[in-house]
Each structure stands twice: as C-alpha cells, then as structure tokens.
Write an enzyme that holds these catalytic residues in place. Structure first.
Site, short mmCIF file in Angstrom:
data_model
loop_
_atom_site.label_atom_id
_atom_site.label_comp_id
_atom_site.label_asym_id
_atom_site.label_seq_id
_atom_site.Cartn_x
_atom_site.Cartn_y
_atom_site.Cartn_z
N GLY A 1 4.58 32.68 -7.28
CA GLY A 1 4.85 33.22 -5.44
C GLY A 1 3.31 33.34 -4.99
O GLY A 1 2.47 33.42 -6.09
N ASP B 1 0.41 50.95 -1.69
CA ASP B 1 1.33 49.73 -1.06
C ASP B 1 2.61 49.94 -2.04
O ASP B 1 2.95 48.76 -2.63
CB ASP B 1 0.10 48.54 -1.09
CG ASP B 1 0.13 47.56 -0.78
OD1 ASP B 1 1.57 47.52 0.48
OD2 ASP B 1 0.84 45.82 -0.89
#
Length: 566
Positions: free
Chosen positions: A88, A207
């Site tokens: 990813g 986050d």
C-alpha cells in the site's frame, strides 16, 4: 467561520455500506490474506462505494509474494530486508512486504515517498517526521500499537521496519458493509486502549480513521501510522498554515486552531465508530471546506442502528461527538462502556443494586451526572439532578410532540408563537407579544422563542442581520439592553428538513462591570416562504458547568422544536 450567504454543500454523503454482515466461524477477519465473500446487496446497485479523498497508509496481505510484480521488488534494504511486494501507499511512504533474512520472518517496511519538487530542507523535514514516527510508535507499549523492529538508513533515507499485520484495514471491511454494535465496540475498545497508552506517553495520534485501524488474525486490532502524531515537548514539523489530518475525522477544536488534547483523538474514534455502525460518515461533505464547516456546526443524525443495538453505545457515540471537548467522556469511561457492550450476552453480569451496580447505560448516565454534580450549574441551582440527567438523555433521545425525556416537558405554544418544544420541567415561563421565555430557577440560563412577522427574505439573511445588530452594540429603542465585546458567528443549519441558520454569540451584558464573566447565546433562526421568522435562543454563561447545561437545553429545544407554519 462566518457564512455571509454563499451556501456550502451540506449534503451528507454515505459510505455506501451494506447492513451488518454475519461473521463466520473464523471471526470477522476470516482467513488471513483472503477477502470474505461480499454480502448480498441490500440497496440500489448504483450506490457509490466509499472512496477516500486521501491516500491512506494501509498494510494488507498481498495475494502473491513473488518478486517481479513492482519496481524495486527483490531489493535488499539494510543488508537483511528483501522487498517482496508492495502492500500500500500513503502521503509519506510506500509499505512493502519484506523478508528479514537474518531471523527468517516476514516484516513490513515503509519506504519514504516524497514529491520531487520538495527542497532539500523540506525533504529533511519529512525524513525527520518519519524517524519521529518510528520513535513515537516504539515508545508505546500496547498490543494494539504496531511493533517497530528497526529503522534503516538507505541512501540517506530512513526506512521503517515494523511487524507485518496479517489482515485488512477497517476501511477495507467497511467497503463491504457496516459492522454490528458488538464488533464495533470490540474494535473501538482496542483502539481506545492504544490511544490511552499513547496519551500516557504524551503522544496524540491526530489521524485516527478506518484506514489506520488494522484487523489482524486472532481478532487482533492494531492502530498504525503515527506519522503526524504530536509529541509533547518536541518541535512541530508541520509548516505554518498546513492542515494535518483527514478533515472528516478532525475534532472541532483542531479546526479552530486550538490546542488539542486526548479528547481530540477520542472525537476521531467516535466518528470512526459512528461510520462503522451507521454506514454514513457524519460530517463528510463533497469538499474539504464544507466538511470542516460541518465538523464545526452540523449535528450528526441520530445513530439509530447504534441505539437499537445498545443504548449505552449510542449514547457514547453522541457524547464523543460533542463540540465541546469537556463534554466528551474520558478514556476510562469510554473503555468501560465499550467493554460492557463488547461482552457476549452469556458473560454479561446481572445488574447489582447499589453504587457499583447497574447496566452500562445506567453507569454511563451515573458517570455523566457525577461530572456535572461538581459543576457551577449544579451548585447554583440550575436544575440539579433533573438537569444533569436530562442533559445526558437529551444527547440521544428522539422526541415527539407528546413525549419528552426525563426531566423535560413538552410545551405547546401554538397560540403564542405557532410552535411547540420541550424545556426543563422546573423552568419558569413568562410571555410577551409573539414570544415566550423559560428561565431556570437560579436565573442563570434562559430560553426564548420568538415569532417575527417581518423577517428577512431567508434564514441566512436574517441571521447575518442579527449578527450585525449584535456587533453594533444591539442598540434599539425597542430593546432595554445592549451588548458589548461581541463576537458572533453564523453557520447553516436545518429545521424540519428546511434551510435554517445558527448564530453563536459571546458577549458582555449591558450592565456588566469590569471583571464580570461573559455570556454566550446559541440561536436557531428559521424564515418561511411568507417572510415569517422564528428565533430560538438560549443564553448562558460562556464558561463552566452552566455552559454545559445551557448547551444541553438548547440542543434539546432545537431537536424537539416543531413549527406549525413551516
């Protein structure tokens, strides 16, 4: 943030999720590396799937570890980590599956990935951030925080070597459908534990989102990507004016530039759990400015699925999404509630009478009431226990014209203002032409509903005219008061499915003396097509426990308000 009439896109957007899936015998994660078969569709086939507007860093299993699939495959980093396949990528790096040839195990390696236009100074700043990410994660000792094995400097760039989590991200799972309340509570409990461990080390994650929550084998949940974490005592690495984080998951105080605390991460966890169960991101809009505006001013829809699965879980979500950080539950309360909800039914203890007994919902209400018991509102008689419990219940109950939550009563004011609403039972009523006022026994909080036959052409115009009037000192022959030191903000809102506006005003009353505390007015404005307007306002102290009580009264009145001449 002031809206002077240009309408922001306020349409809610859905993840396009399907109803909860039934987990198989192997649990919700299934076989490592394999995607569970999709659930049958329960909605229109054209409904869009969730497509993040950001590039998440995610660690997911690759179907093949054979070299040759990606440029760089087969490269050896640090003399021991052979890159096998790309897993990813995100804003700061690419994650590889690699094999540690020294100890013969698979690992994940994060490679720096920076834009080519950056200056040398900017590149060094980003590399410093990556090294800090490794240090940040390594200092947190918790099973739900990804383990850092090594940091290798290759070509003057830091490569972070971490454990390989066999599984998928929560975002991948939500791409196939929502999850049930118990599974959401189990995942949330693990993430809350990881955040608690990070906060104890002085680290704010900043986050928390579905892409950064990994679901591994043996029901393991891992919080990853501390790349933008804030560490107390360390110099900030964000350039001045740069926005850090994913807008729909960022707490209101961070949007306003205020100093965040652990409550900001808990807000983000609340957004994640809301979206996971309800299938809708509560604040996401079609663009970032509209999303940030929603975070600041929009109230999320009632979490119906969460409440139907567990009243305690639904109430927890609503409290986590309180605009005021002080109204959110602390980490201990969050973890206790999630643990109760996640527990299988056969293991649930019977309710025990006494101070320590009761269900998760009762315990949640008791904890909330305990916080308010020491507040200024409690001490000065603004409703006592009735207001405390009523304020908690007001966060998640839906009311009809003939039903109000405990501590409140429905008031039919059709003859006076052509509307009805609920107010605390012990508030005293007074009336004037086309207006009705309710005041708490201690004269600290007051609620007023006014019907105006000569309003502006629409709610935003009316609200902005009021804002200008307040900022001008609110001087008028028809008023026996004026305001000073006024700060007002207008935002879009909704009333019974139609466009409305809200005004948030901080001010000093006309008779205030030096050193007197400021007051706060929260106001809802609606104008129908015939130019008739309604103004619902609650005045309260700007700070302290009475501010919490006043906001609860406004929220309850706003949600229950039914205008008959809409």
């Amino acid at each position: 943030m002031v809206n002077e009439g240009d309408r922001l896109d306020d349409s809610t957007t859905s993840y396009g999720l399907q109803p909860p899936r039934q987990p198989g015998p192997s649990g919700p994660s299934g076989t490592p590396g394999a995607r569970p078969s999709s659930s049958p569709s329960h909605g229109p086939s054209h409904e869009p799937a969730y497509e993040p507007s950001y590039e998440p860093t995610e660690i997911a299993p690759s179907p093949s570890g054979a070299p040759g699939g990606d440029p760089g495959t087969g490269r050896v980093i640090g003399g021991r980590y052979r890159l096998m396949a790309r897993l990813g990528h995100g804003g700061m790096g690419t994650v590889w599956r690699a094999h540690d040839e020294v100890v013969d195990r698979d690992v994940a390696v994060k490679e720096p990935r920076l834009p080519g236009h950056l200056s040398a100074r900017e590149r060094e700043t980003m590399y410093t951030r990556m090294r800090r990410e490794a240090r940040t994660a390594a200092r947190i000792d918790h099973p739900s925080v990804v383990t850092i094995h090594d940091v290798v400097v290759e070509d003057e760039q830091p490569w972070i070597v971490m454990e390989l989590v066999q599984g998928r991200s929560l975002a991948d799972v939500l791409g196939e459908g929502t999850i049930d309340v118990r599974e959401a509570a189990r995942i949330g409990l693990a993430v809350a534990g990881a955040l608690d461990a990070a906060h104890e080390k002085g680290v704010l994650h900043r986050d928390v989102k579905p892409d950064n929550v990994l679901l591994g084998r043996y029901d393991r949940v891992v919080l990853t990507d501390f790349g933008i974490a804030k560490v107390q005592g360390e110099q900030g690495l964000t350039e001045t004016g740069a926005f850090v984080g994913s807008p729909e998951f960022v707490a209101p105080e961070r949007v306003l530039g205020q100093r965040p605390g652990p409550e900001s991460d808990l807000w983000s966890l609340g957004v994640v759990l809301y979206a996971a169960v309800e299938g809708v991101s509560p604040f996401r809009r079609s663009n970032s400015p509209a999303t940030l505006q929603a975070v600041l001013s929009a109230e999320p829809q009632r979490p119906a699925r969460a409440l139907s699965g567990s009243g305690a879980f639904g109430m927890l979500l609503t409290r986590l999404l309180s605009k005021e950080p002080a109204l959110r539950p602390d980490a201990a309360e969050v973890r206790q509630t999630l643990a109760d909800v996640a527990r299988p039914p056969q293991q649930s203890p019977r309710p025990v009478p006494g101070p320590g007994g009761g269900s998760a919902l009762v315990r949640l209400l008791r904890g909330f009431g305990g916080k308010l018991r020491t507040s200024r509102g409690w001490q000065f008689g603004t409703g006592g226990a009735v207001v405390a419990i009523g304020a908690a219940l007001a966060l998640f109950f839906v009311h009809t014209a003939d039903q109000a939550p405990e501590g409140y009563a429905t008031k039919n004011e059709d003859k006076r203002v052509r509307a009805s609403l609920v107010v605390p039972q012990d508030y005293e009523r007074s009336v004037d032409n086309d207006e009705v006022t309710y005041t708490d026994p201690g004269d600290v909080i007051s609620l007023k509903l006014v019907r105006n036959k000569d309003a502006k052409e629409n709610a935003l115009a009316e609200a902005n005219a009021k804002k200008e009037f307040y900022e001008g000192g609110a001087r008028d022959d028809s008023y026996n008061y004026h305001m000073k030191d006024v700060k007002a903000r207008v935002a879009e809102a909704e009333q019974q499915g139609k466009e409305a506006a809200e005004i948030s005003t901080t001010y000093l009353p006309y008779d205030a003396e030096d050193g007197d505390p400021k007051k706060f007015r929260h106001e809802l404005v609606y104008v129908n097509e015939n130019g008739v307007g309604w103004d619902l306002s609650v005045d309260m102290p700007a700070k302290g426990g009475s501010r919490k009580d006043g906001e609860a009264v406004f929220r309850e009145a706003k949600q229950s308000l039914k205008i008959n001449d809409l």
